[in-house]
Design an enzyme around this catalytic site. Structure first.
Site, PDB file in Angstrom:
ATOM      1  N   ARG A  41       0.797  -1.225   0.000  1.00 24.16           N
ATOM      2  CA  ARG A  41       0.000   0.000   0.000  1.00 24.16           C
ATOM      3  C   ARG A  41       0.830   1.275   0.000  1.00 24.16           C
ATOM      4  NH1 ARG A  41      -5.333  -1.601   2.149  1.00 24.16           N
ATOM      5  NH2 ARG A  41      -5.150  -3.776   2.679  1.00 24.16           N
ATOM      6  N   HIS A 126      -6.770  -9.278   7.484  1.00 25.36           N
ATOM      7  CA  HIS A 126      -6.822  -9.286   6.017  1.00 25.36           C
ATOM      8  C   HIS A 126      -6.584 -10.670   5.427  1.00 25.36           C
ATOM      9  CE1 HIS A 126      -5.718  -4.710   6.173  1.00 25.36           C
ATOM     10  NE2 HIS A 126      -6.959  -4.952   6.496  1.00 25.36           N
ATOM     11  N   CYS A 137     -17.651 -23.319  -0.579  1.00 22.14           N
ATOM     12  CA  CYS A 137     -17.714 -24.376   0.446  1.00 22.14           C
ATOM     13  C   CYS A 137     -16.603 -24.259   1.479  1.00 22.14           C
ATOM     14  CB  CYS A 137     -17.692 -25.758  -0.206  1.00 22.14           C
ATOM     15  SG  CYS A 137     -16.077 -26.247  -0.853  1.00 22.14           S
ATOM     16  N   CYS A 160     -13.223 -25.030  -7.723  1.00 25.99           N
ATOM     17  CA  CYS A 160     -13.426 -26.088  -6.731  1.00 25.99           C
ATOM     18  C   CYS A 160     -14.326 -27.175  -7.326  1.00 25.99           C
ATOM     19  CB  CYS A 160     -14.077 -25.485  -5.490  1.00 25.99           C
ATOM     20  SG  CYS A 160     -14.378 -26.660  -4.146  1.00 25.99           S
ATOM     21  N   ASP A 242      14.030   1.981  13.377  1.00 22.46           N
ATOM     22  CA  ASP A 242      13.803   0.737  12.652  1.00 22.46           C
ATOM     23  C   ASP A 242      13.230  -0.341  13.591  1.00 22.46           C
ATOM     24  OD1 ASP A 242      14.543  -1.031  10.197  1.00 22.46           O
ATOM     25  OD2 ASP A 242      15.372  -2.091  11.931  1.00 22.46           O
TER      26      ASP A 242
HETATM   27 ZN   LIG Z   1     -16.034 -25.492  -3.040  1.00 18.50          ZN
END
Ligand SMILES: [Zn+2]
Length: 253
Positions: A41, A126, A137, A160, A242
């Site tokens: 970012r 995140h 699923c 999937c 740092d």
């Molecule tokens: Zn699935």
């Protein structure tokens, strides 16, 4: 106070850590930059060159799903070789000493888990980019499997078995924040008497809410970040040095 130099920062931080019963760290990209993980970012970061793919576009378009996976595999060189830095190892030491019940992170790089945190004690706001899951699923997929299918299919992302789309286990732009992770982050924030905000600009919601929540609840607040944040004035200690240099002395040997 803003620490005037590294020695003062380390010594003041040591006092606060020794006084604290329950420490909750909140980490952002800054803790992983010494590990070679780019800060997506930041100005000049990957996302300012490559506009991030919005979640609704990922859902709407096969091309966007393929592009999203192509970008992910392009970043694998950085992610695959990344090892925990001094900041991760210092926090893992405090965790091992029983001072940290859990940690909240904005990072998706899995480095806290690699450094020694139990996955159950890492709250990922995140998500996590080191594995994938089906959006329908929830089935988990490893990236090596996705990559094999992707390459065998000539750059087409596999779906999937249930027909759902497979995506890295991250929270994309436009995707809802995970409610359970948010709740756990709040609960942790309210239990601590020392809140360590490390390597986050604390600008992006929901990150911005936690330091004040901790402070209002009576916790001491420490901010370790290269750049100033808008919470520096209310913090008990602000460190602009740092992160690896500041936390390195807290690694248990
Ligand atoms: Zn699935």
């Amino acid at each position: 106070m803003i620490a005037p130099d590294l020695d003062t920062a380390v010594s003041r931080l040591r006092d606060l850590i020794e006084e604290a019963q329950v420490i909750v760290p909140f980490t952002g990209a800054g803790i992983s930059t010494e590990c070679g993980i780019p800060d997506f970012r930041s100005p000049g970061g990957l996302w300012t060159k490559n506009r991030p793919i919005q979640f609704e576009d990922f859902l709407a378009s096969r091309e966007m799903r393929d592009e999203s996976w192509r970008r992910r595999f392009a970043m694998e060189e950085s992610f695959a070789v990344a090892r925990p830095g001094r900041g991760h190892r210092a926090l893992a030491s405090l965790y091992g000493a029983g001072k940290i019940p859990g940690l909240v992170t904005q990072n998706i790089d899995n480095l806290h888990q690699v450094s020694g945190f139990d996955a159950a004690d890492v709250v990922e706001l995140h998500g996590n980019t080191t594995y994938a899951s089906c959006l329908d699923c929830g089935e988990r997929y490893e990236l090596t499997w996705v990559r094999e299918k992707f390459e065998a299919g000539g750059g087409r992302a596999p779906d999937c078995g249930c027909g759902g789309y497979i995506k890295t286990a991250t929270v994309s732009f436009g995707q809802a924040m995970p409610a359970e992770a948010m709740q756990r982050a709040e609960d942790l924030t309210r239990t601590c008497d020392l809140f360590l905000a490390i390597g986050s600009s604390l600008v992006v919601w929901p990150a911005a809410g936690f330091p004040l929540m901790a402070k209002r609840n009576g916790a001491a607040l420490v901010i370790v970040n290269r750049e100033p944040t808008e919470f520096d004035e209310v913090a008990d200690l602000v460190v602009h040095n740092d992160i690896g240099d500041v936390l390195g002395p807290f690694i248990a040997h």
